[in-house]
Scaffold this active site. Structure first.
Site, short mmCIF file in Angstrom:
data_model
loop_
_atom_site.label_atom_id
_atom_site.label_comp_id
_atom_site.label_asym_id
_atom_site.label_seq_id
_atom_site.Cartn_x
_atom_site.Cartn_y
_atom_site.Cartn_z
N ARG A 144 0.83 -1.21 0.00
CA ARG A 144 0.00 0.00 0.00
C ARG A 144 0.87 1.26 0.00
O ARG A 144 2.00 1.25 0.47
CB ARG A 144 -0.95 -0.04 1.21
CG ARG A 144 -1.96 -1.17 1.08
CD ARG A 144 -2.87 -1.28 2.26
NE ARG A 144 -3.71 -0.11 2.42
CZ ARG A 144 -4.52 0.09 3.47
NH1 ARG A 144 -4.55 -0.80 4.46
NH2 ARG A 144 -5.26 1.16 3.53
N SER A 165 -7.30 12.15 3.59
CA SER A 165 -6.88 10.98 4.36
C SER A 165 -6.68 11.33 5.82
O SER A 165 -5.81 12.13 6.16
CB SER A 165 -5.57 10.41 3.79
OG SER A 165 -5.00 9.50 4.71
N GLN A 187 -5.59 9.28 7.97
CA GLN A 187 -4.34 8.66 8.43
C GLN A 187 -3.17 9.60 8.20
O GLN A 187 -2.31 9.75 9.06
CB GLN A 187 -4.12 7.33 7.70
CG GLN A 187 -5.14 6.27 8.12
CD GLN A 187 -4.92 4.94 7.46
OE1 GLN A 187 -4.10 4.80 6.54
NE2 GLN A 187 -5.64 3.93 7.91
N ASP A 224 -14.83 3.39 4.49
CA ASP A 224 -14.65 1.98 4.82
C ASP A 224 -15.92 1.16 4.60
O ASP A 224 -15.90 -0.07 4.72
CB ASP A 224 -14.22 1.84 6.28
CG ASP A 224 -12.80 2.33 6.50
OD1 ASP A 224 -12.02 2.36 5.52
OD2 ASP A 224 -12.47 2.69 7.64
C1 S3P Z 1 -8.54 5.50 9.23
C2 S3P Z 1 -8.68 6.30 8.13
C3 S3P Z 1 -9.14 5.82 6.83
C4 S3P Z 1 -9.81 4.45 6.93
C5 S3P Z 1 -9.05 3.51 7.81
C6 S3P Z 1 -8.90 4.07 9.21
C7 S3P Z 1 -8.04 6.09 10.48
O1 S3P Z 1 -8.03 5.70 5.95
O2 S3P Z 1 -9.97 3.89 5.65
O3 S3P Z 1 -9.71 2.26 7.90
O4 S3P Z 1 -8.17 5.45 11.55
O5 S3P Z 1 -7.51 7.21 10.43
P1 S3P Z 1 -7.52 6.97 5.09
O6 S3P Z 1 -7.33 8.06 6.03
O7 S3P Z 1 -6.23 6.53 4.48
O8 S3P Z 1 -8.60 7.20 4.08
#
Ligand code: S3P
Length: 447
Positions: free
Chosen positions: A130, A175, A177, A323
């Site tokens: 990824r 995002s 994350q 998700d």
């Molecule tokens: C998450 C953010 C999302 C999500 C992941 C959990 C998090 O990803 O898809 O399951 O806990 O910040 P992205 O921020 O990459 O979209």
């Protein structure tokens, strides 16, 4: 984390039936990760209740144990962390293997950047494919020194030192994350770190930092914090995961005669896109009670089966339901007419390529599904084909979505490669059994 081949590798799911009862789904995965991380960074004792004991969160717990943090539990959702501040973290003696967990890897990359020791972050085959450049590049701009594998993927080697400085960064993709990784790096960077997002994403990091006594200034789509402060230990109650509840909301919506009440589910407005989309399709979902726990909105939800119709999914809702698309596409497959999903190219870089894998499974279920670069078009069917074998490609949410599809299938459905369901929804098979969906675990050899 990819478990060894076990008795739950494949499922045989009985067709038809309805979902009924009153349930509580396991703790929210995103909030659980952050509770462990901030508890480990804070000074003092942090007590967590409702923690998700899925493999992904256990990977975060394991990583902090390797970093020298004392963590008791989790047992029945309770864990106690003795945080000694960032200075209390110790050099790990082996790579930190976070299995299947993208959240662990990306958030830890920010949290550990610039520490005075080297750490290596690695994962399973899916995670190591990824994209990680989206975190390593802005972290490098903050002064971090991070090595990646070819193509910017993990393993990530976080080199010792590299004083961090604040950054003003506009995310190229929405995002949470990446936003969270940069805010966590910003905690120990000189000066101010600001992250601007192109569309709202889940804000659990901002909320929980505030709960740990660390000020975050949020204005519109920009979150800023000043580095150099300290976090104070606190108590965190983790609500149920709306992303896990989504399988029950979809299952009860498509299975005639269903009625479910889901208690104490996280109801953060940056997470409720799936419910908005389901309601636009005609779903009967009612909020019975709203409240708050540890700075996060919570609600009890009631869902009853209802006739669904296809829609054009508004692109603005995509990051708020990111998700839930495996489950939502099963709802669309049972809805009357056409559903069109666009602006969702992020689905291609999740635990699997969710556009390709869902399109393949839907076609086996007898649904005309046309994958596109950034989404999918499909036409719903009154009944789904049964007697088919569906490959989840090791993706927990795809496996659960395919299982729920059996509620509208004409014959049993076999779902292969289900072991990763434990990353986010341990106990899925028994909880679904309680609600009325019969899932039989097949021995791996019989798969
Ligand atoms: C998450 C953010 C999302 C999500 C992941 C959990 C998090 O990803 O898809 O399951 O806990 O910040 P992205 O921020 O990459 O979209």
């Amino acid at each position: 984390m990819s478990a060894a081949a076990g008795p739950q590798r494949a499922w045989r799911v009985a067709p038809g039936g309805s979902l009924r009862g009153e349930l509580r789904v396991p703790g929210d995965k995103s909030i659980s990760h952050r509770a462990v991380m901030l508890g480990a960074l804070a000074r003092g004792e942090t007590r967590i209740t409702g923690l998700l004991e899925g493999a992904d969160v256990l990977a975060t717990v394991g990583a902090f144990r390797q970093l020298g943090v004392a963590i008791e539990g989790p047992r029945q959702g309770a864990a106690t962390i003795q945080g000694a501040g960032r200075e209390g973290l110790r050099a790990p003696s082996a790579p930190l293997d976070v299995g299947n967990s993208g959240t662990s890897m990306r958030l830890l990359a920010g949290l550990l950047a610039g520490l005075p020791f080297e750490a290596v972050l690695t994962g399973d085959a899916s995670l190591n494919r990824r994209p990680m450049g989206r975190v390593t590049e802005p972290l490098a701009a903050m002064g971090a020194r991070i090595g990646t594998a070819e193509g910017g993927t993990a393993p990530l080697r976080l080199h010792a030192g590299g004083e961090l400085h604040g950054i003003d960064y506009t995310l190229p993709v929405a995002s949470a994350q990446v936003k969270s990784a940069l805010l966590l790096a910003g905690l120990h960077a000189a000066g101010r770190t600001c992250v601007r997002e192109p569309a709202p994403t889940r804000d659990h990091t901002e909320r929980m930092l505030t709960g740990f006594g660390y000020p975050v200034a949020v204005q519109g789509r920009t979150a800023c914090l000043d580095g150099g402060g300290a976090l104070t230990a606190t108590a965190v109650d983790v609500p149920g995961d709306l992303s896990s509840a989504a399988f029950l909301l979809v299952g009860a919506s498509i299975a005639p005669g269903s009625e479910l009440v889901l208690r104490h589910v996280g109801w953060n407005p940056t997470r409720t896109g799936a419910v908005t989309i389901l309601r636009q399709m005609g779903a009967d979902i009612e909020v019975l009670r709203e409240g708050e726990t540890s700075g996060e909105p919570v609600a009890d939800l009631r869902v009853r089966s209802a006739p669904l119709h296809g829609i054009r999914i508004p692109e603005a809702l995509v990051p708020l339901a990111i998700d839930e698309f495996p489950a939502l596409l099963i709802a669309a497959a049972c809805a009357e007419g056409e559903t069109l999903l666009t602006g969702a190219e992020e689905l291609r870089v999740k635990e699997s390529d969710r556009i390709a894998v869902m399109a393949e499974g839907l076609r086996r279920l007898g649904v005309a599904a046309e994958p596109r670069a950034d989404g999918l078009r499909l036409v719903g069917q009154p009944r789904l084909a049964g007697g088919v074998r569906l490959d989840s490609h090791g993706d927990h949410r795809i496996a659960m979505a395919f299982a729920v599809a059996a509620l509208r299938a004409q014959a049993p459905v076999q779902v292969d490669d289900c072991e990763n369901v434990g990353t986010s929804f341990p106990g899925f098979v028994s909880l679904m059994g309680q609600a009325g969906l019969e899932i039989q675990a097949l021995p791996a050899a019989g798969a």
